[in-house]
Scaffold this motif. Structure first.
Motif, PDB file in Angstrom:
ATOM      1  N   MET A 109       8.554  -7.740  -5.781  1.00 28.74           N
ATOM      2  CA  MET A 109       7.101  -7.745  -5.639  1.00 28.74           C
ATOM      3  C   MET A 109       6.599  -9.133  -5.280  1.00 28.74           C
ATOM      4  N   GLN A 110       7.153 -10.155  -5.908  1.00 30.79           N
ATOM      5  CA  GLN A 110       6.725 -11.523  -5.610  1.00 30.79           C
ATOM      6  C   GLN A 110       7.048 -11.902  -4.176  1.00 30.79           C
ATOM      7  N   GLU A 111       8.216 -11.486  -3.684  1.00 35.72           N
ATOM      8  CA  GLU A 111       8.602 -11.816  -2.311  1.00 35.72           C
ATOM      9  C   GLU A 111       7.619 -11.242  -1.307  1.00 35.72           C
ATOM     10  N   GLN A 156       0.361  -5.563  -9.141  1.00 34.47           N
ATOM     11  CA  GLN A 156       0.677  -4.253  -9.692  1.00 34.47           C
ATOM     12  C   GLN A 156      -0.147  -3.148  -9.038  1.00 34.47           C
ATOM     13  N   HIS A 157      -1.454  -3.364  -8.890  1.00 32.49           N
ATOM     14  CA  HIS A 157      -2.288  -2.311  -8.309  1.00 32.49           C
ATOM     15  C   HIS A 157      -1.970  -2.082  -6.842  1.00 32.49           C
ATOM     16  N   GLU A 158      -1.513  -3.133  -6.142  1.00 34.59           N
ATOM     17  CA  GLU A 158      -1.163  -2.965  -4.735  1.00 34.59           C
ATOM     18  C   GLU A 158       0.119  -2.163  -4.574  1.00 34.59           C
ATOM     19  N   ALA A 213       0.570   1.421  -2.684  1.00 30.80           N
ATOM     20  CA  ALA A 213       1.590   1.668  -1.663  1.00 30.80           C
ATOM     21  C   ALA A 213       2.412   2.906  -1.998  1.00 30.80           C
ATOM     22  N   VAL A 214       2.799   3.045  -3.270  1.00 33.03           N
ATOM     23  CA  VAL A 214       3.583   4.210  -3.686  1.00 33.03           C
ATOM     24  C   VAL A 214       2.744   5.482  -3.535  1.00 33.03           C
ATOM     25  N   ASN A 215       1.498   5.430  -3.953  1.00 30.07           N
ATOM     26  CA  ASN A 215       0.628   6.608  -3.832  1.00 30.07           C
ATOM     27  C   ASN A 215       0.418   7.011  -2.376  1.00 30.07           C
ATOM     28  N   THR A 246      -1.215   0.848   2.269  1.00 31.10           N
ATOM     29  CA  THR A 246      -0.596  -0.432   1.896  1.00 31.10           C
ATOM     30  C   THR A 246       0.838  -0.543   2.376  1.00 31.10           C
ATOM     31  N   SER A 247       1.581   0.554   2.344  1.00 29.29           N
ATOM     32  CA  SER A 247       2.985   0.493   2.756  1.00 29.29           C
ATOM     33  C   SER A 247       3.114   0.073   4.216  1.00 29.29           C
TER      34      SER A 247
END
Length: 419
Positions: free
Chosen positions: A11-13, A18-20, A24-26, A120-121
């Protein structure tokens, strides 16, 4: 309970909060016809290790977002249980780097039948592909293939912007398009194609405004300053650096303020010694206050103490402090990471220029030859050709009859024919 460090690192890379990641998953779940039920709490459970093996649909979505298997993200199935669905094949991920040895840039056309919903993805994927282009630039420098691939990325981002699920996503896609277009402009600038670079920078600045992205705006003004210096338009170089300093991101992050001050120092070095040294001081002070790491775009990876030292060498050389320029070049070369081959070659050429201007012909020719060796296997970018041309003019003025100068001149003409 042991946390999931691999997921946190991934996630950091990508600069994901967290919400982003939940968004993306949703987005992926919705595109597949499922409900988007992932929230911040779900992501926290993944990060803390409370959930060690997500639901199959969530695993597939995570694998699609990050482009790797769930196990590579730190998740583990229960004992004697295998994942119910195979991980997505990373070969299916489009990429911009193809051809012999990864040195030729190509663009793979979008998948047929891709879902119309954009989220987002898509932003994450486009930024990841831009990161790959920047890594190629670090080694090879600006060239036509890089420019074409960057413009293709910008075009895709703008097409997806029309389908963006929310206003926030559309702004982020404008921002991505700005970054791609600025990368294309940088490639043209590094290849010494000033008119092309200028046209692309105008478009990049417009896109950065549409994306409300002050970092992208700073990037464009930074490149405008470099282009003005390249063209000998010294007042414009300073004005562009001042515009970079005026962007809002410089007030939030001293890292960007430092870069803008450093660019101003180079602009001032052509005709105002004190202003150049003052701007260098501001750049050093700001950089000392900057966090050592942060979620910054990949194009900023070149800048830091090493690059500031290399720019110090440029400024010192232009204002006539040749010994200080040589010392700064040596310090820069000891600190510039090996993967920044083009930047190391530029710093080496700057070292040679400082040495020849002090009359050290033998050492200067050796340094200038090392710049060619660093770029072995790749064409010499136009900006580097210009710097080596400056060196050669000083060399033949100082020692036109010296054997070492004649030998270097022969190599210079040979290397110049690289394509």
């Amino acid at each position: 309970m042991e946390g999931n460090e691999r997921l946190d690192s991934a996630m950091q890379e990508r600069g994901l909060k967290q919400h982003e990641l939940a968004d993306a998953v949703n987005t992926h779940l919705i595109d597949k016809g499922h409900e988007g039920t992932v929230g911040d709490r779900t992501v926290r459970n993944w990060l803390t290790g409370r959930t060690r093996w997500p639901h199959p649909r969530q695993r597939k979505a995570l694998e699609a977002v990050f482009g790797c298997a769930a196990e590579e993200l730190g998740f583990h199935p229960p004992a004697r249980r295998r994942p119910s669905t195979p991980p997505e094949d990373p070969v299916d991920r489009r990429n911009f780097l193809a051809g012999a040895g990864g040195t030729t840039v190509a663009v793979v056309a979008p998948f047929l039948g891709a879902p119309s919903r954009v989220g987002t993805s898509d932003v994450i994927r486009l930024r990841s592909e831009l990161d790959a282009l920047m890594a190629l630039d670090d080694t090879k420098g600006g060239h036509e293939g890089l420019e074409k691939a960057a413009l293709a990325g910008a075009a895709e981002a703008l097409e997806k912007q029309k389908l963006g699920a929310t206003q926030r996503i559309r702004r982020r896609l404008f921002s991505v398009a700005a970054d791609y277009t600025a990368t294309a402009a940088w490639s043209a600038l590094d290849a010494h194609r000033g008119d092309r670079a200028h046209a692309l920078l105008g478009k990049a600045l417009y896109l950065a405004g549409m994306g409300q992205d002050s970092i992208a705006e700073l990037q464009v003004w930074n490149l405008y300053a470099m282009l003005a210096n390249q063209r000998g338009e010294h007042a414009d170089a300073v004005d562009s650096a001042m515009a970079a300093q005026a962007t809002s991101v410089t007030r939030r992050d001293p890292f960007f303020a430092s870069l803008a001050h450093a660019r101003a120092a180079v602009g001032h070095s052509n005709n105002d010694r004190q202003a150049a040294l003052r701007s260098l001081g501001y750049a050093q002070e700001a950089l000392s206050k900057a966090a050592s790491a942060g979620p910054r775009p990949s194009w900023t990876a070149f800048y830091g103490p090493a690059e500031l030292t290399a720019l110090t060498a440029v400024v010192r050389n232009r204002i006539g402090d040749f010994a200080e320029a040589e010392a700064a070049s040596h310090r820069a070369l000891s600190a510039i990471p090996r993967q920044f081959r083009r930047n190391r070659a530029m710093a080496t050429a700057q070292l040679a220029l400082a040495q020849v201007r002090q009359g050290d012909v033998d050492q200067a020719c050796a340094s200038a030859s090392a710049a060619f060796e660093l770029m072995e296997g790749h064409p010499i970018p136009g900006r580097m050709r210009s710097r080596l041309g400056d060196f050669y003019r000083h060399l033949i003025t100082l020692a036109p009859d010296a054997t070492v100068a004649q030998e270097w001149g022969d190599r210079y003409r040979s290397e110049w024919s690289r394509s």
